[in-house]
Enzyme design. Structure first.
Site, PDB file in Angstrom:
ATOM      1  CB  SER A 172       4.335   4.723  18.376  1.00 41.23           C
ATOM      2  OG  SER A 172       3.139   5.056  19.052  1.00 41.23           O
ATOM      3  CG  HIS A 211       3.989   0.487  18.031  1.00 42.08           C
ATOM      4  ND1 HIS A 211       4.403  -0.758  18.452  1.00 42.08           N
ATOM      5  CD2 HIS A 211       3.479   1.102  19.131  1.00 42.08           C
ATOM      6  CE1 HIS A 211       4.168  -0.884  19.755  1.00 42.08           C
ATOM      7  NE2 HIS A 211       3.603   0.224  20.196  1.00 42.08           N
ATOM      8  CG  ASP A 242       0.860   2.587  21.229  1.00 42.86           C
ATOM      9  OD1 ASP A 242       1.348   1.550  21.701  1.00 42.86           O
ATOM     10  OD2 ASP A 242       1.541   3.488  20.697  1.00 42.86           O
ATOM     11  CG  MET A 253      -3.551   3.086  25.281  1.00 38.38           C
ATOM     12  SD  MET A 253      -2.863   4.676  25.741  1.00 38.38           S
ATOM     13  CE  MET A 253      -1.242   4.555  24.983  1.00 38.38           C
ATOM     14  CG  HIS A 311       1.586  -1.912  22.732  1.00 46.12           C
ATOM     15  ND1 HIS A 311       2.348  -0.856  23.199  1.00 46.12           N
ATOM     16  CD2 HIS A 311       1.360  -2.714  23.817  1.00 46.12           C
ATOM     17  CE1 HIS A 311       2.572  -1.015  24.494  1.00 46.12           C
ATOM     18  NE2 HIS A 311       1.979  -2.119  24.893  1.00 46.12           N
ATOM     19  CG  MET A 316      -0.866  -0.765  26.433  1.00 54.40           C
ATOM     20  SD  MET A 316      -0.207   0.866  26.056  1.00 54.40           S
ATOM     21  CE  MET A 316      -0.454   0.886  24.277  1.00 54.40           C
ATOM     22  CG  MET A 346       5.688  -1.595  27.913  1.00 58.50           C
ATOM     23  SD  MET A 346       5.420  -0.863  26.291  1.00 58.50           S
ATOM     24  CE  MET A 346       5.243   0.880  26.698  1.00 58.50           C
ATOM     25  CG  ASP A 350       6.289   1.103  22.927  1.00 59.39           C
ATOM     26  OD1 ASP A 350       6.486   2.301  22.655  1.00 59.39           O
ATOM     27  OD2 ASP A 350       5.144   0.584  22.966  1.00 59.39           O
TER      28      ASP A 350
HETATM   29  C1  DX5 Z   1       3.052   4.147  25.315  1.00 61.31           C
HETATM   30  C2  DX5 Z   1       3.009   3.567  23.929  1.00 61.31           C
HETATM   31  C3  DX5 Z   1       4.125   3.956  23.043  1.00 61.31           C
HETATM   32  C4  DX5 Z   1       4.257   5.427  22.769  1.00 61.31           C
HETATM   33  C5  DX5 Z   1       5.688   5.706  22.451  1.00 61.31           C
HETATM   34  O1  DX5 Z   1       2.142   3.466  26.125  1.00 61.31           O
HETATM   35  O2  DX5 Z   1       3.014   2.164  23.996  1.00 61.31           O
HETATM   36  O3  DX5 Z   1       4.077   3.221  21.835  1.00 61.31           O
HETATM   37  O4  DX5 Z   1       3.479   5.876  21.705  1.00 61.31           O
HETATM   38  O5  DX5 Z   1       5.847   7.075  22.314  1.00 61.31           O
HETATM   39  P1  DX5 Z   1       7.216   7.807  22.607  1.00 61.31           P
HETATM   40  O6  DX5 Z   1       8.205   7.315  21.600  1.00 61.31           O
HETATM   41  O7  DX5 Z   1       6.877   9.247  22.452  1.00 61.31           O
HETATM   42  O8  DX5 Z   1       7.623   7.452  24.017  1.00 61.31           O
HETATM   43 ZN    ZN Z   2       3.246   0.929  22.164  1.00 61.24          ZN
END
Ligand code: DX5
Ligand code: ZN
Length: 219
Positions: free
Chosen positions: A7, A32, A34, A36, A65, A67, A136, A174
């Site tokens: 990620s 990956h 993310d 948001m 991903h 969110m 998650m 994740d």
């Molecule tokens: C959190 C993200 C994850 C995050 C994981 O909302 O979806 O993908 O980047 O990071 P670590 O491995 O540091 O928990």
């Molecule tokens: Zn993620």
């Protein structure tokens, strides 16, 4: 076959291409990403222009991903940006089948994601249409949080359901994954492993990736 999906949330965004090239050199297939929106989660990360740039910089599988609330508003755009896997949150929409059908029609992979307090049974009505389920193991929103143990039961239950029903759906996990807890996630039955801070906050990213791949050989 177990896959690592690093990620980039914890990457150095000024050097994003270099960091992605490290993943490529280590033979990693997935990256990956993310996204948001500051509404579904209390944080804002990256959006369309960054995905567009990443798409130009690499042929890796973009494991996105989202969110965001009401992801149906943006599915067409995610598809045209070149996302390969589009994960959306079960909790973020009422239009699950509409989203799934649109993504599949575009020949992209579709994943449904559940937050730590969402029962895995919520996604069973959709699971036969999904390419993956993303469990998650932290509250979504931030990298670097601690792994929540209650995700293990969910992963095991999903693995049992998938195997018993002869489905091919992947189980991605994740949040909070480190070298010292990845074994139990794999034992529970996950096969796509997201790792953010444990890779990108390390000086030597290649070595830690190799260490994960060594562990994966046992599964
Ligand atoms: C959190 C993200 C994850 C995050 C994981 O909302 O979806 O993908 O980047 O990071 P670590 O491995 O540091 O928990
Ligand atoms: Zn993620």
């Amino acid at each position: 076959m177990i896959k690592l999906s690093p990620s980039i949330l914890s990457a150095n965004f000024v050097r994003l291409e270099e960091e992605i090239k490290i993943l490529e050199r280590e033979g990693i297939e997935y990256v990956h990403i993310d996204v948001m929106d500051g509404m579904f989660v209390p944080n804002i990360s990256i959006g369309m222009p960054v995905i567009k740039s990443i798409r130009k910089a690499t042929n890796m599988v973009l494991d996105t991903h989202f969110m965001i609330v009401e992801p149906e508003r943006y599915i067409d755009e995610f598809i045209s940006l070149g996302c390969d896997i589009i994960n959306f949150h079960f909790e973020a929409t009422k239009k699950h089948m509409e989203i799934i059908e649109k993504i599949k029609k575009a020949n992209k992979k579709v994943g449904m994601t559940i937050k730590p307090n969402t029962d895995y049974k919520e996604i069973l009505p959709f699971i036969k249409h999904l390419d993956l389920v993303l469990v998650m193991s932290v509250e979504p929103g931030f990298g670097g949080q601690s792994f929540m143990e209650n995700s293990l039961e969910k992963i095991s239950a999903l693995r049992k359901y998938i195997n018993e029903n002869n489905l091919t759906c992947d189980i991605e996990v994740d949040g909070g994954i480190k070298l010292d807890n990845v074994n139990k996630v794999l034992e529970a039955g996950a096969n796509v492993i997201v790792v953010g801070s444990d890779i990108f906050e390390k000086e030597d990213k290649s070595t830690i990736i190799k260490q994960y791949n060594e562990i994966f050989k046992n599964f």
